[in-house]
Design an enzyme around this catalytic site. Structure first.
Site, PDB file in Angstrom:
ATOM      1  N   LYS A   1     -10.114  -5.598  -5.848  1.00 35.34           N
ATOM      2  CA  LYS A   1     -10.591  -3.708  -5.405  1.00 35.34           C
ATOM      3  C   LYS A   1      -9.808  -2.969  -6.130  1.00 35.34           C
ATOM      4  CE  LYS A   1     -12.839  -5.422  -1.949  1.00 35.34           C
ATOM      5  NZ  LYS A   1     -13.983  -6.428  -1.019  1.00 35.34           N
TER       6      LYS A   1
ATOM      7  N   LYS B   1       1.300  -1.523  -0.054  1.00 37.35           N
ATOM      8  CA  LYS B   1      -0.312   0.267  -0.472  1.00 37.35           C
ATOM      9  C   LYS B   1       0.852   1.171   0.134  1.00 37.35           C
ATOM     10  CE  LYS B   1      -4.309  -1.401  -0.098  1.00 37.35           C
ATOM     11  NZ  LYS B   1      -4.681  -3.018   0.258  1.00 37.35           N
TER      12      LYS B   1
ATOM     13  N   LYS C   1      -2.802 -10.718  -8.513  1.00 36.35           N
ATOM     14  CA  LYS C   1      -4.497 -11.267  -7.901  1.00 36.35           C
ATOM     15  C   LYS C   1      -6.092 -10.284  -8.082  1.00 36.35           C
ATOM     16  CE  LYS C   1      -6.017  -9.408  -3.390  1.00 36.35           C
ATOM     17  NZ  LYS C   1      -5.771  -8.938  -2.154  1.00 36.35           N
TER      18      LYS C   1
HETATM   19  P1  TYM Z   1     -10.862  -8.529   1.667  1.00 33.96           P
HETATM   20  O1  TYM Z   1     -11.818  -6.958   1.315  1.00 33.96           O
HETATM   21  O2  TYM Z   1      -9.611  -7.639   0.682  1.00 33.96           O
HETATM   22  O3  TYM Z   1     -11.094  -9.328   0.857  1.00 33.96           O
HETATM   23  C1  TYM Z   1     -12.462 -10.325   1.352  1.00 33.96           C
HETATM   24  C2  TYM Z   1     -11.912 -11.567   1.295  1.00 33.96           C
HETATM   25  O4  TYM Z   1     -11.566 -12.572  -0.018  1.00 33.96           O
HETATM   26  C3  TYM Z   1     -10.754 -12.547   0.272  1.00 33.96           C
HETATM   27  N1  TYM Z   1     -10.031 -12.083  -1.422  1.00 33.96           N
HETATM   28  C4  TYM Z   1      -9.334 -13.630  -2.106  1.00 33.96           C
HETATM   29  N2  TYM Z   1      -8.788 -14.747  -2.493  1.00 33.96           N
HETATM   30  C5  TYM Z   1      -8.593 -15.231  -3.637  1.00 33.96           C
HETATM   31  N3  TYM Z   1      -8.681 -14.553  -4.310  1.00 33.96           N
HETATM   32  C6  TYM Z   1      -7.989 -13.000  -4.363  1.00 33.96           C
HETATM   33  N4  TYM Z   1      -8.090 -12.343  -5.825  1.00 33.96           N
HETATM   34  C7  TYM Z   1      -9.101 -12.557  -3.391  1.00 33.96           C
HETATM   35  N5  TYM Z   1      -9.246 -11.220  -3.458  1.00 33.96           N
HETATM   36  C8  TYM Z   1      -9.966 -11.037  -1.748  1.00 33.96           C
HETATM   37  C9  TYM Z   1      -9.181 -12.589   1.562  1.00 33.96           C
HETATM   38  O5  TYM Z   1      -8.637 -13.515   1.447  1.00 33.96           O
HETATM   39  C10 TYM Z   1     -11.168 -11.852   2.160  1.00 33.96           C
HETATM   40  O6  TYM Z   1     -11.017 -13.284   2.653  1.00 33.96           O
HETATM   41  N6  TYM Z   1      -8.724  -7.935   5.872  1.00 33.96           N
HETATM   42  C11 TYM Z   1      -9.556  -7.972   5.435  1.00 33.96           C
HETATM   43  C12 TYM Z   1     -11.263  -8.048   5.897  1.00 33.96           C
HETATM   44  C13 TYM Z   1     -11.028  -8.599   6.532  1.00 33.96           C
HETATM   45  C14 TYM Z   1     -10.250  -9.866   8.372  1.00 33.96           C
HETATM   46  C15 TYM Z   1     -10.858  -9.342   9.341  1.00 33.96           C
HETATM   47  C16 TYM Z   1     -10.799 -10.640   7.029  1.00 33.96           C
HETATM   48  C17 TYM Z   1     -11.091  -7.602   8.528  1.00 33.96           C
HETATM   49  N7  TYM Z   1     -11.002  -7.887   9.681  1.00 33.96           N
HETATM   50  C18 TYM Z   1     -11.070 -10.563  10.085  1.00 33.96           C
HETATM   51  C19 TYM Z   1     -10.864 -11.727   8.432  1.00 33.96           C
HETATM   52  C20 TYM Z   1     -11.281 -11.582   9.443  1.00 33.96           C
HETATM   53  C21 TYM Z   1      -9.020  -8.091   4.255  1.00 33.96           C
HETATM   54  O7  TYM Z   1      -9.269  -6.885   3.210  1.00 33.96           O
HETATM   55  O8  TYM Z   1     -10.658  -8.379   2.555  1.00 33.96           O
END
Ligand code: TYM
Length: 330
Positions: free
Chosen positions: A197, A111, A194
């Site tokens: 968003k 980031k 990957k």
């Molecule tokens: P976020 O919002 O980026 O993504 C949500 C979930 O989707 C999965 N993901 C993916 N898995 C496989 N391939 C991809 N290209 C891909 N893009 C996203 C992410 O692994 C995630 O499971 N920090 C986290 C949100 C969060 C969270 C938590 C998750 C906040 N607190 C506590 C678990 C437990 C995040 O930004 O996910």
């Protein structure tokens, strides 16, 4: 019964990466575990969302959760900012978070590279808030994609550090968990590692069929294999990775065979098939999202009941943690 917890940031709609990396596991887990699934709206503040969009995005993800099949009767579904106990635990955990460890986090370094003008303390302590999310419920399993593995490792470090410092066996060691398979990483169609968003390369569950077709058609390809049994370049492997999750084994075998025999001029068909199979998965979900999204009374009920259940559990943790740390009332 095991406790499972996971969250998704509300910065747009769910894309195929969220769906296959997280959602499909949420669905299985709500059947077997004590499940908590939330919308990480506080985490999304690191990128300063427009206040008018923040609520809309929460509404989108909440509707998508339910449209994908999450059941508020089976799982506790809530919005992170409705649970003040998480924020209090975050402050307490900050004291167990060495800055050196945070500085080395891959997501932080990425980031900083992407947005050098927006390196705020919230971004720096992002993993601490994530640990608070998880430890507030003392979760056993956290279904996430591969990109979140390091955050889970940090959460385990805090859990261990807390137990060690206060001579207790209070927090469990939560593990990133995916049913019967390795953690999934859905790639982008632009040749990047990957789908995401922030990466701007996502296919959303809410994309209409024309948009899906257009995005898939635009996927990076080349002139075809350069011979028999040659290794696939990353951007072609990416197409196969997505094909493997949305299409049947026969379809995958057919295109693997075309690759291995070294034939050319079939990428057009592959893309057509891929778009068709993606639409098969997304179209029914898209219809349901649109129905649920406009039902304010229902969404209010789900989030109110979810927050009540989540706060009950999280306040128990906070009470116990405060006691262990030595906070006492007069
Ligand atoms: P976020 O919002 O980026 O993504 C949500 C979930 O989707 C999965 N993901 C993916 N898995 C496989 N391939 C991809 N290209 C891909 N893009 C996203 C992410 O692994 C995630 O499971 N920090 C986290 C949100 C969060 C969270 C938590 C998750 C906040 N607190 C506590 C678990 C437990 C995040 O930004 O996910």
């Amino acid at each position: 019964m095991k406790t499972v917890l996971s969250g998704i940031r509300p910065t747009g709609n769910l894309h195929l990466g969220n769906y296959y990396g997280a959602m499909v596991n949420f669905l299985k887990m709500q059947e077997e575990c004590n499940s908590f699934f939330f919308i990480a709206d506080l985490h999304s503040l690191t990128t300063h969302p427009d206040p008018g969009m923040l609520h809309e995005n929460v509404r989108n993800i909440l509707s998508a959760y339910i449209a994908c099949g999450l059941d508020p009767e089976k799982a506790t579904i809530y919005v992170q900012s409705d649970i003040p106990e998480i924020v209090q635990l975050y402050l307490l955990l900050n004291m167990l978070a060495p800055v050196g460890e945070l500085r080395k986090t891959v997501s932080f370094k990425d980031k900083v590279r992407q947005n050098p003008d927006n390196v705020n303390a919230g971004l720096f302590t992002y993993p601490v808030l994530m640990a608070a999310d998880i430890l507030a419920f003392n979760a056993d399993y956290v279904p996430v994609g591969k990109d979140q593995e390091q955050h889970l490792e940090i959460t385990r470090n805090y859990a261990k550090r807390f137990n060690h410092r206060y001579h207790v066996e209070y927090f469990k060691q939560p593990t990133a968990y995916v049913f019967g398979q390795e953690l999934v990483k859905i790639p982008g169609l632009d040749g990047s590692g990957k789908m995401g968003k922030s990466e701007g390369n996502a296919i959303y569950l809410t994309d209409d069929p024309k948009t899906v077709e257009k995005k898939v058609k635009g996927a990076l390809t080349d002139n075809g294999p350069e011979g028999q049994d040659t290794p696939k370049p990353d951007y072609i492997e990416n197409l196969f990775t997505i094909l493997k999750v949305v299409s049947t084994a026969e379809v995958v075998a057919h295109y693997e065979n075309l690759w291995n025999t070294g034939e050319t001029k079939w990428y057009g068909n592959l893309k057509k098939q891929l778009a068709e199979d993606i639409i098969k998965v997304t179209a029914p979900i898209r219809d349901r999202i649109n129905d649920i999204k406009n039902n304010d009374a229902y969404l209010r009920k789900v989030t109110k009941e979810g927050a009540e259940k989540a706060r009950e559990r999280a306040s128990k943790t906070l009470r116990e943690v405060r006691e262990i740390m030595g906070f006492k009332s007069f």
